[in-house]
Scaffold this active site. Structure first.
Site, PDB file in Angstrom:
ATOM      1  N   SER A   1       0.840  -1.204   0.000  1.00  0.00           N
ATOM      2  CA  SER A   1       0.000   0.000   0.000  1.00  0.00           C
ATOM      3  C   SER A   1       0.873   1.251   0.000  1.00  0.00           C
ATOM      4  CB  SER A   1      -0.972  -0.043   1.180  1.00  0.00           C
ATOM      5  OG  SER A   1      -1.954   0.956   1.070  1.00  0.00           O
TER       6      SER A   1
ATOM      7  N   HIS B   1      -8.215   1.351  -1.109  1.00  0.00           N
ATOM      8  CA  HIS B   1      -8.059   0.488  -2.284  1.00  0.00           C
ATOM      9  C   HIS B   1      -9.400  -0.001  -2.841  1.00  0.00           C
ATOM     10  CE1 HIS B   1      -3.757   0.636  -1.917  1.00  0.00           C
ATOM     11  NE2 HIS B   1      -3.882   0.373  -0.625  1.00  0.00           N
TER      12      HIS B   1
END
Length: 302
Positions: free
Chosen positions: A91, A194
């Site tokens: 991430s 996300h």
């Protein structure tokens, strides 16, 4: 080949910069990055509370700064000099990984992480969303249950470890009626990272990314999108921006590490999560979680 891993949000801990700020030049470096991020990273990384550093706008640049400070010290000591490396970040850790692989400068990485965190924090405020870890259960059944609830498998970290993301009401239903043989644990994050819920953050993040000087990777650099290497600066930056609304496929990154027959794994601070996954998924491969400068000397034997 040695894998260098950069952790993502949720890995931050109170005082995580404290041991690193004792190093020569570290305080000056953090001061420069604080200016770039418009945050007091020294205070946030030493005396700030867990609640304060959990804030998305704070956690992301703080984590990237911690990772890159440790990597700079590793490079200064020449511990892994001459060894082939493969780099991946989870991430927001992808931003740090890009700096480690030479795609962007470290100063730009911290500033970009600050923009990313701020834009995502604003996106989180538009609708009540969140994330929950789904541990165990049959993968097909887990994914089917998420689809029923209009939830997204935002992180697929490893076998038996999927992170669901979406509206809080749907996550509550998932916790009340989880898939067979699965446990659901709510995560302390501000929103559904996300997923398409982060779309409002794209323009601001893309604009910041477009203004950064880039270069092609100097080491093998893996993408969270599909676990495959990105070979050009342009492709890397496109992937980095689009990843805001796409799932993190850490399971595929791990598969690529296996294919490359990595001989050791090093996770930079705030370390623990990714090296833990590696120990389970890549059994027999030494995995080191770097948490203080003293841990760097042990890497000489890898």
């Amino acid at each position: 080949m040695i894998a260098l891993l950069a952790p993502g949000q949720g890995s931050q801990t109170e005082g995580m910069l404290s041991p690193w700020l004792q190093l020569p030049g570290a305080a000056d470096q953090i001061a420069a990055w604080s200016k770039a991020a418009d945050l007091d990273l020294a205070r946030l990384g030493t005396t700030a509370s867990t609640e304060e550093i959990t804030d998305t706008a704070v956690a992301q640049p703080l984590i990237v700064a911690a990772t890159l400070l440790a990597h700079q010290e590793l490079a200064r000591r020449c511990v892994l000099a001459g060894k082939d490396v493969i780099v991946a970040g989870h991430s927001v850790g992808e931003i740090a990984a890009y700096a480690i692989a030479g795609v962007i400068a470290a100063d730009d990485a911290v500033a970009l992480a600050a923009t990313r965190g701020a834009e995502m924090a604003k996106a989180c405020a538009t609708e009540p969303t969140g994330m929950s870890a789904v541990l165990g259960g049959d993968e097909t059944e887990v994914l089917s249950r998420l689809e029923q609830l209009d939830l997204v498998p935002a992180n697929r970290n490893a076998a038996g470890q999927i992170v669901a993301a979406g509206r809080l009401t749907a996550l509550e239903k998932l916790a009340e009626d989880p898939p067979a043989k699965a446990r659901v644990r709510a995560l302390g994050v501000a929103g559904a990272f996300h997923t398409e819920f982060m779309a409002p953050a794209l323009d601001g993040f893309a604009a910041a990314a477009a203004n950064i000087a880039t270069a092609d990777p100097t080491a093998t650099l893996l993408s969270n999108r599909d676990g495959k290497p990105v070979t050009s600066a342009a492709a890397a930056m496109d992937t980095l921006v689009s990843q805001l609304t796409q799932p993190v496929r850490w399971d595929l990154c791990t598969a690529t590490l296996r294919e490359h027959t990595v001989t050791a794994i090093v996770e930079f601070p705030p370390a623990g999560t990714l090296s833990g996954i590696a120990k389970r998924e890549l059994r027999g491969v030494p995995a080191r979680a770097v948490k203080s400068p003293a841990d760097l000397d042990e890497l000489a034997n890898l």
